[in-house]
Motif scaffolding. Structure first.
Motif, PDB file in Angstrom:
ATOM      1  N   MET A   1       0.851  -1.172   0.000  1.00  0.00           N
ATOM      2  CA  MET A   1       0.000   0.000   0.000  1.00  0.00           C
ATOM      3  C   MET A   1       0.897   1.236   0.000  1.00  0.00           C
ATOM      4  O   MET A   1       1.828   1.330   0.786  1.00  0.00           O
ATOM      5  N   SER A   2       0.642   2.177  -0.864  1.00  0.00           N
ATOM      6  CA  SER A   2       1.478   3.371  -0.945  1.00  0.00           C
ATOM      7  C   SER A   2       1.176   4.310   0.217  1.00  0.00           C
ATOM      8  O   SER A   2       0.177   4.166   0.916  1.00  0.00           O
ATOM      9  N   GLU A   3       2.073   5.286   0.386  1.00  0.00           N
ATOM     10  CA  GLU A   3       1.949   6.235   1.496  1.00  0.00           C
ATOM     11  C   GLU A   3       0.635   7.017   1.415  1.00  0.00           C
ATOM     12  O   GLU A   3      -0.003   7.284   2.416  1.00  0.00           O
ATOM     13  N   LYS A   4       0.173   7.359   0.217  1.00  0.00           N
ATOM     14  CA  LYS A   4      -1.057   8.146   0.049  1.00  0.00           C
ATOM     15  C   LYS A   4      -2.306   7.317   0.359  1.00  0.00           C
ATOM     16  O   LYS A   4      -3.321   7.869   0.757  1.00  0.00           O
ATOM     17  N   GLN A   5      -2.228   6.007   0.196  1.00  0.00           N
ATOM     18  CA  GLN A   5      -3.392   5.150   0.405  1.00  0.00           C
ATOM     19  C   GLN A   5      -3.482   4.620   1.839  1.00  0.00           C
ATOM     20  O   GLN A   5      -4.452   3.980   2.187  1.00  0.00           O
ATOM     21  N   ARG A   6      -2.461   4.877   2.620  1.00  0.00           N
ATOM     22  CA  ARG A   6      -2.435   4.367   3.985  1.00  0.00           C
ATOM     23  C   ARG A   6      -3.577   4.968   4.811  1.00  0.00           C
ATOM     24  O   ARG A   6      -3.828   6.166   4.784  1.00  0.00           O
ATOM     25  N   VAL A   7      -4.284   4.120   5.551  1.00  0.00           N
ATOM     26  CA  VAL A   7      -5.405   4.575   6.369  1.00  0.00           C
ATOM     27  C   VAL A   7      -4.887   4.982   7.743  1.00  0.00           C
ATOM     28  O   VAL A   7      -4.212   4.216   8.423  1.00  0.00           O
ATOM     29  N   THR A   8      -5.205   6.196   8.128  1.00  0.00           N
ATOM     30  CA  THR A   8      -4.841   6.691   9.457  1.00  0.00           C
ATOM     31  C   THR A   8      -6.089   7.247  10.128  1.00  0.00           C
ATOM     32  O   THR A   8      -7.130   7.426   9.488  1.00  0.00           O
ATOM     33  N   ARG A   9      -5.974   7.530  11.389  1.00  0.00           N
ATOM     34  CA  ARG A   9      -7.123   8.108  12.101  1.00  0.00           C
ATOM     35  C   ARG A   9      -7.444   9.493  11.561  1.00  0.00           C
ATOM     36  O   ARG A   9      -8.599   9.896  11.515  1.00  0.00           O
ATOM     37  N   LYS A  10      -6.411  10.232  11.172  1.00  0.00           N
ATOM     38  CA  LYS A  10      -6.619  11.610  10.699  1.00  0.00           C
ATOM     39  C   LYS A  10      -7.465  11.662   9.424  1.00  0.00           C
ATOM     40  O   LYS A  10      -8.215  12.608   9.224  1.00  0.00           O
ATOM     41  N   ASN A  11      -7.342  10.649   8.566  1.00  0.00           N
ATOM     42  CA  ASN A  11      -8.127  10.697   7.333  1.00  0.00           C
ATOM     43  C   ASN A  11      -9.330   9.758   7.367  1.00  0.00           C
ATOM     44  O   ASN A  11      -9.898   9.437   6.350  1.00  0.00           O
ATOM     45  N   SER A  12      -9.712   9.340   8.556  1.00  0.00           N
ATOM     46  CA  SER A  12     -10.904   8.503   8.732  1.00  0.00           C
ATOM     47  C   SER A  12     -12.079   9.385   9.160  1.00  0.00           C
ATOM     48  O   SER A  12     -11.895  10.512   9.622  1.00  0.00           O
TER      49      SER A  12
END
Length: 123
Positions: A1-12
């Motif tokens: 998974m690339s850095e841009k596609q990584r799921v984090t709390r900030k983009n959830s």
């Protein structure tokens, strides 16, 4: 998974919780007592984790004081056991009194530890 596609709390997507002012104060207070941010506290509780609070510095200071007392009393006992000239006037009564103070100090430390470990009553 690339850095841009990584799921984090900030983009959830965030959850919203509506609460009364007194409920908010209680949640914030509980989070502070646990040493967590409100978000982390709610996330932990919401996932079923038991949140453990941090020990009060007051209890830690008290334990340090009691431990220092034990160290001083133990030093006196050690001095007496080495037949140091400074303790030549110590009689059996003095040593028994010293041992009694050590036991009392140990009991005091035990009581402080119990108050730290046992959960506090909710006010």
């Amino acid at each position: 998974m690339s850095e841009k596609q990584r799921v984090t709390r900030k983009n959830s997507t965030p959850l919203k919780v509506y609460c009364l002012p007194e409920e908010r104060e209680l949640i914030e207070s509980n989070a502070r007592q646990a040493g967590l941010s409100v978000a982390c506290f709610l996330r932990e509780v919401g996932q079923g984790y038991q949140v453990n609070g941090v020990m009060d510095y007051e209890y830690v200071r008290e334990l340090v004081r009691v431990n220092g007392d034990l160290g001083r009393l133990g030093g006196l006992l050690k001095l007496w056991l080495t037949d140091d000239v400074r303790t030549a006037h110590f009689g059996a009564a003095t040593i028994l009194s010293l041992l009694g103070r050590i036991e009392a100090t140990q009991e005091e430390m035990s009581q402080v530890l119990k108050s730290v470990v046992q959960p506090r009553a909710r006010s």
